[in-house]
Structures are given as structure tokens and as C-alpha cells.
Scaffold this motif. Structure first.
Motif, PDB file in Angstrom:
ATOM      1  N   LEU A 111       5.550  12.620 -29.551  1.00 52.57           N
ATOM      2  CA  LEU A 111       5.021  13.891 -30.054  1.00 52.57           C
ATOM      3  C   LEU A 111       6.074  14.993 -29.998  1.00 52.57           C
ATOM      4  O   LEU A 111       6.213  15.783 -30.923  1.00 52.57           O
ATOM      5  CB  LEU A 111       3.811  14.323 -29.221  1.00 52.57           C
ATOM      6  CG  LEU A 111       2.435  13.944 -29.751  1.00 52.57           C
ATOM      7  CD1 LEU A 111       1.374  14.418 -28.789  1.00 52.57           C
ATOM      8  CD2 LEU A 111       2.197  14.538 -31.126  1.00 52.57           C
ATOM      9  N   VAL A 149       1.265  -1.291 -17.041  1.00 53.99           N
ATOM     10  CA  VAL A 149       1.271  -1.698 -18.446  1.00 53.99           C
ATOM     11  C   VAL A 149       0.342  -0.828 -19.276  1.00 53.99           C
ATOM     12  O   VAL A 149       0.743  -0.229 -20.278  1.00 53.99           O
ATOM     13  CB  VAL A 149       0.850  -3.190 -18.586  1.00 53.99           C
ATOM     14  CG1 VAL A 149       0.724  -3.575 -20.052  1.00 53.99           C
ATOM     15  CG2 VAL A 149       1.845  -4.083 -17.883  1.00 53.99           C
ATOM     16  N   VAL A 150      -0.921  -0.709 -18.814  1.00 55.55           N
ATOM     17  CA  VAL A 150      -1.953  -0.150 -19.673  1.00 55.55           C
ATOM     18  C   VAL A 150      -1.776   1.348 -19.905  1.00 55.55           C
ATOM     19  O   VAL A 150      -2.151   1.867 -20.952  1.00 55.55           O
ATOM     20  CB  VAL A 150      -3.352  -0.476 -19.104  1.00 55.55           C
ATOM     21  CG1 VAL A 150      -4.431   0.128 -19.941  1.00 55.55           C
ATOM     22  CG2 VAL A 150      -3.533  -1.985 -19.037  1.00 55.55           C
ATOM     23  N   SER A 151      -1.201   2.072 -18.938  1.00 58.77           N
ATOM     24  CA  SER A 151      -1.061   3.513 -19.169  1.00 58.77           C
ATOM     25  C   SER A 151       0.290   3.878 -19.775  1.00 58.77           C
ATOM     26  O   SER A 151       0.599   5.059 -19.932  1.00 58.77           O
ATOM     27  CB  SER A 151      -1.320   4.305 -17.886  1.00 58.77           C
ATOM     28  OG  SER A 151      -1.126   3.528 -16.742  1.00 58.77           O
ATOM     29  N   VAL A 152       1.086   2.873 -20.125  1.00 59.91           N
ATOM     30  CA  VAL A 152       2.385   3.148 -20.739  1.00 59.91           C
ATOM     31  C   VAL A 152       2.268   3.928 -22.053  1.00 59.91           C
ATOM     32  O   VAL A 152       3.042   4.863 -22.279  1.00 59.91           O
ATOM     33  CB  VAL A 152       3.178   1.834 -20.936  1.00 59.91           C
ATOM     34  CG1 VAL A 152       4.315   2.013 -21.909  1.00 59.91           C
ATOM     35  CG2 VAL A 152       3.732   1.354 -19.594  1.00 59.91           C
ATOM     36  N   PRO A 153       1.303   3.622 -22.956  1.00 62.13           N
ATOM     37  CA  PRO A 153       1.288   4.316 -24.247  1.00 62.13           C
ATOM     38  C   PRO A 153       1.177   5.827 -24.118  1.00 62.13           C
ATOM     39  O   PRO A 153       1.707   6.555 -24.960  1.00 62.13           O
ATOM     40  CB  PRO A 153       0.067   3.739 -24.963  1.00 62.13           C
ATOM     41  CG  PRO A 153      -0.757   3.134 -23.884  1.00 62.13           C
ATOM     42  CD  PRO A 153       0.223   2.643 -22.875  1.00 62.13           C
ATOM     43  N   ALA A 154       0.507   6.329 -23.063  1.00 57.01           N
ATOM     44  CA  ALA A 154       0.404   7.774 -22.878  1.00 57.01           C
ATOM     45  C   ALA A 154       1.794   8.393 -22.840  1.00 57.01           C
ATOM     46  O   ALA A 154       2.075   9.372 -23.528  1.00 57.01           O
ATOM     47  CB  ALA A 154      -0.362   8.091 -21.596  1.00 57.01           C
ATOM     48  N   GLY A 155       2.690   7.793 -22.055  1.00 55.78           N
ATOM     49  CA  GLY A 155       4.058   8.283 -21.984  1.00 55.78           C
ATOM     50  C   GLY A 155       4.778   8.148 -23.312  1.00 55.78           C
ATOM     51  O   GLY A 155       5.461   9.076 -23.752  1.00 55.78           O
ATOM     52  N   LEU A 156       4.577   7.013 -23.994  1.00 55.04           N
ATOM     53  CA  LEU A 156       5.226   6.789 -25.288  1.00 55.04           C
ATOM     54  C   LEU A 156       4.788   7.840 -26.304  1.00 55.04           C
ATOM     55  O   LEU A 156       5.625   8.449 -26.984  1.00 55.04           O
ATOM     56  CB  LEU A 156       4.871   5.389 -25.808  1.00 55.04           C
ATOM     57  CG  LEU A 156       5.376   4.207 -24.983  1.00 55.04           C
ATOM     58  CD1 LEU A 156       4.866   2.902 -25.576  1.00 55.04           C
ATOM     59  CD2 LEU A 156       6.896   4.204 -24.922  1.00 55.04           C
ATOM     60  N   VAL A 157       3.472   8.064 -26.400  1.00 55.33           N
ATOM     61  CA  VAL A 157       2.957   9.008 -27.392  1.00 55.33           C
ATOM     62  C   VAL A 157       3.412  10.425 -27.056  1.00 55.33           C
ATOM     63  O   VAL A 157       3.811  11.184 -27.941  1.00 55.33           O
ATOM     64  CB  VAL A 157       1.415   8.914 -27.473  1.00 55.33           C
ATOM     65  CG1 VAL A 157       0.848  10.009 -28.355  1.00 55.33           C
ATOM     66  CG2 VAL A 157       1.002   7.556 -28.007  1.00 55.33           C
ATOM     67  N   ALA A 158       3.391  10.779 -25.775  1.00 56.85           N
ATOM     68  CA  ALA A 158       3.792  12.128 -25.371  1.00 56.85           C
ATOM     69  C   ALA A 158       5.231  12.412 -25.776  1.00 56.85           C
ATOM     70  O   ALA A 158       5.542  13.463 -26.341  1.00 56.85           O
ATOM     71  CB  ALA A 158       3.611  12.311 -23.860  1.00 56.85           C
TER      72      ALA A 158
END
Lengths: 233, 233, 233, 233
Positions: free
Chosen positions: A225, A213-222
Motif C-alpha cells: 500500500l 504464516v497466516v498473518s504474513v499477508p497483513a505485512g505484505l499488503v501494508a
């Protein structure tokens, strides 16, 4: 007048670029002096110099603000635009603080950080980042909701596991939240951690879920971008 | 009757949306009071207020539950549906706890957390997250298996490396598992860590492998989320 | 004979599936008893029971091994195949350890972990993971090389920054490597960390680079897993 | 002459490959001896051996450098090329250090690390990594800018939250930066952490944002690596 507008509002001339770079350098200088002022045991000499730098900075920003109003075609529109307000808030605290007593200065000092927003005007990187955040907005809100719920239930769970063994560190669900934040983000300061077998197994389960759950935003933002980059071209 | 059903079961009218928002606000309020109750040294006054809030909350939830049964077309179907059971479990502990003695209250208190599930009815974010988990289900099970095996072998390995040097921290393979959890998830509390050269080299190898395993679900969930979004449209 | 082969080598009959599940349960049981044996202060009674479980486990595995040889069409091929050797190594330590003295038993105990490999025969998850690793092999080797170089230079750098301030923690480049491993993987136990300004700035730079290197395998494995899934279909 | 050139500059003959592998082994040996020299309490005997290894290494590298100049078609072009300069800097410190006094030797020792760059000539992994970094260059610069701004504002924020409670750990914005680095990268050594409620809530907010920023490069590099692989084929 037309030449002045070109220098200030655009950067397709040599003088326009110099003007832009000068303002940017001044913003960075302003943020650095802000940090230096927080250093303990500053000599009187250093404090005097910091005050001089501050006065000069505000003076130049005031001139810049005045010039921007002068060259703006629709003056009131500029004044109430995002960047117009930022320009105003970058200098206003200085003038107001001169008239009041010493104790409230600290809050005014913090207001000087508004100057950092001035740099957004020039910074394409932040603009693209902002666009990427807009693209992934819906997913990011979703992620915030799920993360908040996960944090809440982790806190409740660890409170029940650890409260009896460590009544001080896990004094309430609110105290346990600090543990949940430090653990689910994998920071793990080590100031609070479970000691009971139940608490440790619970931590294991929570982390297995949390990593998904917590590291999902990294993939979303990448991926947002890369979409933002395509949109620019 | 038809109007009532529309307010309760749907949110395409203004009153329906107000009803939904009211229930959601009450759920959040209920979770917050649950947390406040765990605070140590609560004044008698505060405890009385928390009891009042609890009684009002349960009263409204009971009315809501009754209304949902009344408007349901197939009553028994609603009662034994997921949300019907959740609605029941959200209020049942309160009524049962009133008749029993004080000591078992703590467990009943925990049962109140079932109310959190009521919010799933309204929360599209969690529904999409749930759908994403279904999409990546197979990979996530695979990941759990591989992670479990990795954790097991890491625990055995570090036990053999560190047991002689730190017989207390690494007392058995089970004790070593706590180290494995904290290390492979990169939380690293710092309460247990290897001190021998062998243990440190082993940690290095395990982490090199672990980084390629433990953070995989983030990528899986992120891509499943985007698929779930497409499916909704 | 044909029926026996079908039960042992395949799982398309009911009895074949029961046989497979039984062996798998025994493997897991064996790994659990292995862990229990490491617990300190085991009662004599518990130790006796663990010995019984071990004898029964080995007996069944021996029968399984014998049966597999009997039903194999090319016997020598099975014996020297990967799974044939694993089956042999799962039971051999027990028979050899019976004849030798007590002190070397610990090493033999570790050899029992070979039994874990037996489970690979049944586990599709691990097989797919293995395939994914094959797909991303080249990139993973590349990643190991770059990570090793990054670790080496981080160790040298921090050694020069911190050796004078903390001569014990950063006694040599080799000692500093432990810091580099714990830092670049973001585990951060907190047993060694820089205290000088130079060392902290160096840590910052190394981490900025490291975050772009060390978490790369997660992305590689995730995409290789989805490729492996496609290949299976 | 032509045969010599083929051995030294290419690796399509057996002797060419042996030459290449020999040089690479020597580079690795050189880096290892460099590390061993930093070990405290080295015996005189060991120090003598390390000096011998160093002399032999430099001798071979000098011969290699001479041979590369001899076989180069355009000599001055080779000497001032990247690898020509690296070859020169790998041996120069040794010859200069022989003529100067003891105290400055430490800096010269560090210059020996230039030898590591020699290995780039042979290492396809690093070449591909370099190409991947070129592909994602723009995004990586963007990431550095946003990360720097995030770090700055986190430092300012935590300084205002924690300075009064922990005047030593959070003495100034610069001191707080160390906390920001350790927290946003999720290393979390545990030497500095917030203790006030305000500081902990601020940490939570910063980490929620930070997780969407700081781990972005992993995704960028991973996708750039796969593009770099395609370009090679």
C-alpha cells in the motif's frame, strides 16, 4: 454533446461532480434496499416501497447506461469494456426477471450485487488497494500455496489425533479442515476443538507455525500500500 | 538417453513441462484420495475405485522413480539425496503393506503423505519460503524460546488463580497450558476461560505482554520474504 | 582457584560449557518437577521421587551458589547483584519451608519459580529480547496507556448498551471490562458477547479502532528486535 | 498573577508540576468513582461516599476552570477553545442535574466521561498517537472503506449459504453482519458460525482475503508512530 460528455465522463465541472455523486448515492441505496429485502416479516407496504425504489433505480441506471453509450466516442469499445459490462449487468437481471416465473427470482436478486462494481469507477481507495494487490501479487500467491498446504497437513494431523475421541466432529480429513480454518486464522469459534492431549500438543505446534504464516499477508499488503501511494505521486 | 534426461530432470522443453505437470497433478490427486479414504460410510464401489487410483498412482510413481535412477549421472548420489529418498518413501509403504496384515495399514496410510514432499521439487513458492525461514532462523528460535517461557509462566499463574474455582479445567499446570495456548494465540475456543477476578486480571496482563510477543514472527517472516525475493534477483 | 573461576564464570573452556549446560538442565528439570507436583492424584511413590529430585536440585544449587561467592572477586557485590539475589532466592524457600508448618508451603512452592530467572544468565535470546524492549520502551508505554483508555471507554460503552439486556454478564463497568479484554485482543472466548443491535454496532466500531491499536506492539517489537540485532554486531 | 499563571498553564516549576499531577489524579479518581457507581447492590454508605467524592471533585474542577479563565490572556478565546469547552462540560452536567428530576440523571452521568478528555492536556502519549493517526489518515480511511465493502459482501454471501440451514441466526443480511464482524476481526465468539459445507468454504475464502485486509491498520499505525516520533525530535 460535448457538454454532456464532460458531465458524464469527467468530474472537473460542478455538474459532473453532482452527476457522479448522484450515481454513487444510488448504488449505495441499491445495496441497502437489497439488504432490507432479506429481512423476514416485511410488511406488504414495505415490499411495495422496495419495488418502487428498485424500478426507479433501474430506470435511472438505464438512462445512465444509454447516455454513456451515446457520449462514448467508440461505442462498441465502451460496451465491451469492464465498466460497460458492469453497467449492463446492473440492469439486465431486472428486465429478464420480469419475463420469467417467481422461483428463479432469488438468483436474479443476487445478480443485482453487480451494481457494487459500478462504484469502483469513482473509488480511488479501491483502485489503490487493487494496485497494492498487483504489487504484492507474487508473494500473495506464495502465501496462498503455503497456507493451503499448512491447512491440509493440520487437518490430516488433527484427524489422526482426534478421530477416535470425537468421531463426529473429526469424521474425516474434510471435516477436520473446518477446525483447521477456524484455528489457524485464530477465529476459534469453539464449535470444534481438540480434547486429547495429543491433539492439544499438535494444535500448539501448528499454531506456533501458523502464526508465522497466516498473518504474513497483513505485512505484505501494508508495505504494498505504501509503495502504491508513492507510485501515485 | 539425453532426450529422456532432459524431459525428466529439466523443464525447458515442452515435453519436460508436460512430464512435470503430470507428476504434480498425480501428487495432488494422491493427497485428495488420501482424504477421501477417511470419509466415513464409503460405499464398496467407492472403496474399489480408490484402490484402483492408488495402484495406478503407485505404478506411475514407480516408473518415475526408476526413470530418475536410470537418467541420473551418479546413481547412488540420487538415491540418497533428499528427493531420492522422498521418491522412495512415496512408493515403499504400498509394497510393504501388501505383505502384512490389515491392522497396521493405518500407519502405512499415513506414510503416503510423504508424497506431498515430492511437490517441493517443483514449487518455487515453498523454496522461497524455506529460504525466508533460513534468513529469520535466529530470530524465530529466539521467538520460540520466549513464547515457551511466556506460555509456561502463564500456565503457572492461571493455575494458581483458577485452580480452586475450577479444579477440573485447571487441574494442573499441564492442563492450564491448554488454556495458555488458546489464549496467547488469541484463538480463544471458549472451552476453558478464567472466572475469578484474579484470573481475569492475570489474563489481561498476560495478553498485553503476549500480543507483543506472539505475533512477532509474522513481521519477521514478512521481512525475510522480501529479503529472499531480493536474493533471487 | 583461577581454573575454578574460569569454569564457573565463563564458558570459553570445555569444562565451563559443561558446567553451564548442567546448571541449565537442572533449572529446566526443576521447572518440570514443579509442574508435575501440581498434577492431581499423584501416587505416594511419585511424590517421594519428586521430593528426592527437589533435595538434590537444591543441594546442587546451594553448592553452585557457594562456589560463585567463593570465586567472586568482590563478594558483597555479587551477593547483592541481580543474579546473586536470584541464586539466593532459588534455594532460600526450601530451607525456610523445612522449619514451618504445612499450610504455607504452597506460597513457598511458587517462590521456586525464581529459579527460572537463573536461566537468563545463559540465554542470549532473552537478553536480546530485553534489549529490544528497552529500545521500544517509550512506544510500549504509550501503547499501554492508549490501550488502557480504549479498554475503559469500551467497557463503559458496552455497559450502557448491554446492561439492560444482560444485567448479569454486564453487571457493572468492571464486569464489562472482561468483555473488553477478550474482545479487543480478539481472543473472544464466547462467555460474554453483546446481543442487542446497539451493542453489536458498538462492538464493530470498537473493533475497527482496536485493530489499529492492540496489534501495534507486534510491529514495534519486531522492528526493535532487528535494531537490537544490529547493535550486537 | 504572573506566578499563578505559571503554576496553572505551565509545568516548569515545582508547584506547576504538583498542580498538574493533582488535576490528573482527580480525573483518574473521577473515572474510577464513575465505574464504582455502576456496581450493583451498593450499600447506602458507599453511595453517600461516592456523592461526597463527586461534590469535592466538581468543586475543585470548578475552581480550576475559574482560575484558568482568570489567568487566560484572551478570556473568550480560552472559553471557546477545545480544552476550555472540555473543562466546562466536565462540570456543567453536575450543576444542571441538581435542578432536574431523577430519571434523566443517567444520561448526565455519562456526560461526566468528558472529564477523561481533560487528561489529553497532559498526556504526550495520546498527543503522539493523534499525530500518528493524522499521518496515516488517508490510508486509514481507505482501509475503512475496503473493510466495510468486505463486511457487506461477506454478510450477503453467508446469508445465501446459511439462511436455509439456520434461519434464525442468519435471518437477514443485517443479522449476518454480526457474524461477519466477529469472524473477519478473528474474535469468533462462537454464538454464530456456519454449519453447511458451502458456508464453511465461503468462510475460508473470506478469511483468507480478510487476513490481508483487516490487520493492515496495525502496520499503518506502527509505521506512522515511528514517523511521529521522528517529527517530534
Amino acid at each position: 454533446m460535448e457538454t454532456l460528455r464532460r458531465i458524464i465522463e469527467r468530474n472537473d465541472t460542478r455538474r459532473g461532480r453532482i452527476f457522479d455523486l448522484g450515481i454513487q448515492a444510488l448504488i449505495v441505496l441499491s445495496l441497502i434496499t437489497f439488504s432490507i429485502e432479506t429481512l423476514p416479516d416485511l410488511s406488504e407496504n414495505a415490499q411495495r416501497w422496495l419495488r418502487y425504489v428498485e424500478i426507479v433505480t433501474v430506470a435511472i441506471f438505464t438512462i445512465e447506461y444509454a447516455l454513456r453509450i451515446i457520449v462514448a466516442e467508440r461505442k462498441s469499445e465502451f460496451i465491451f469494456s469492464f465498466f460497460g459490462l458492469v453497467d449492463f449487468l446492473s440492469i439486465a437481471p431486472f428486465y429478464i426477471a420480469s419475463g420469467v416465473d417467481f422461483r428463479s427470482v432469488r438468483v436474479f436478486r443476487l445478480l443485482r450485487l453487480f451494481r457494487a462494481f459500478k462504484i469502483v469507477r469513482y473509488n480511488k481507495a479501491i483502485q489503490r488497494f487493487h494496485r497494492a494487490l498487483m504489487i504484492a501479487r507474487e508473494e500473495l500467491v506464495l502465501y496462498l500455496l503455503v497456507t493451503t498446504m499448512l491447512l491440509y497437513f493440520s487437518s490430516v494431523g488433527i484427524y489422526y489425533c482426534e478421530h477416535d475421541a470425537q468421531p463426529k466432529e473429526f469424521a474425516s480429513v474434510f471435516h477436520s479442515m473446518w477446525w483447521a480454518v477456524a484455528t489457524l486464522t485464530t477465529v476459534g469459534y469453539g464449535d470444534v476443538y481438540p480434547v486429547t492431549t495429543g491433539g492439544r500438543i499438535f494444535t500448539f505446534v501448528v499454531l506456533l507455525i501458523g502464526l508465522g504464516v497466516v498473518s504474513v499477508p497483513a505485512g505484505l499488503v501494508a508495505s504494498a500500500l505504501s509503495k502504491a501511494r508513492e507510485m501515485e505521486q
